[in-house]
Write a protein that holds these residues in place. Structure first.
Motif: not given
Length: 250
Positions: A10-22, A83-92, A94-97
């Motif tokens: 899954v592509s990861r993007r930091k930031g992006g603002g509220t509109k981008g996240r939604a 273990r997967t949940l902890r990883r994807v939560e960290r990634e989320a 980092d992506a601003g979620l």
């Protein structure tokens, strides 16, 4: 109409603002006890289903497609799911979620059956404690498939083969595997066909999904014990369909 979504990365993007996240799809990571049946079912309903809310979509990822049998036990899958949940939560993060703000915060689901497994209560307890979602069927996933055809409230005695036999005997079931097919083996029935879960275009009755959900809820409400090992029959697969995949039906 929903479309199949998924992939190994899954592509990861930091930031992006509220509109981008939604505007991002929710990432849903799924561990399945069955190697074939559940993944095929998921592909069918995501491809043919209806999103509950416009603009809110899901990308699903089967996390254990090639896992050996010992890794498909309920407790083992939940442990890996944590273990997967902890990883994807960290990634989320980092992506601003944000967990408490964004509808598309990632989820991890485990789909498993009662069968004759040990550790059912431990698996459910660990999942609840750690935030992993579970869809549980007793005696097995075939009950959920059967409910698309008919209501069934009697006990199976914990025997999945009985549920499978009743499923294969339903009128029209064998024909979903091809014109002229009259009987289907238990092994063949592991493969899910669209005609087994989707409502025919000429059918004016309640959709097969709505029918299955209604039957399941009534069955589940009839259990008075707190021990999930005794919930025969039971299935809450509709929770995964609606709460996990964000579908209103199929």
């Amino acid at each position: 109409m929903a479309r199949a979504r998924g992939g190994d990365s899954v592509s990861r993007r930091k930031g992006g603002g509220t509109k981008g996240r939604a505007g991002r799809a929710r990432q849903v990571y799924v561990y399945t006890e069955g190697e074939v049946t559940e993944p095929e079912y998921i592909d069918i309903i995501v491809r043919s289903g209806t999103w509950a809310e416009p603009g809110r979509t899901v990308q699903h990822h089967i996390e254990n497609p090639n896992a050996e049998g010992k890794h498909r036990k309920p407790l083992r899958m939940v442990q890996e799911a944590v273990r997967t949940l902890r990883r994807v939560e960290r990634e989320a993060k980092d992506a601003g979620l944000r967990r408490d703000k964004d509808w598309n915060w990632p989820q991890v689901w485990v789909l498993f059956d009662r069968d004759d497994h040990q550790g059912i209560r431990e698996a459910l307890s660990l999942a609840e404690k750690e935030g992993v979602h579970v869809a549980y069927s007793h005696p097995c996933f075939e009950l959920w498939r059967l409910l698309h055809y008919t209501n069934y409230t009697a006990t199976f005695g914990g025997v999945c083969g009985d549920a499978n036999s009743r499923l294969r005997s339903r009128p029209g079931f064998a024909a979903t595997y091809g014109r002229g097919v009259r009987t289907v083996t238990e092994q063949q029935s592991k493969h899910v066909r669209e005609g087994q879960v989707l409502t025919p275009a000429t059918d004016d009755e309640l959709s097969r999904y709505r029918t299955a959900k209604k039957h399941a809820q009534k069955i589940n409400d009839g259990h008075s014990t707190a021990n999930p090992n005794d919930w025969d029959p039971y299935t809450d697969m509709w929770r995964f369909v609606e709460d996990g995949l964000l579908l209103s039906g199929y």
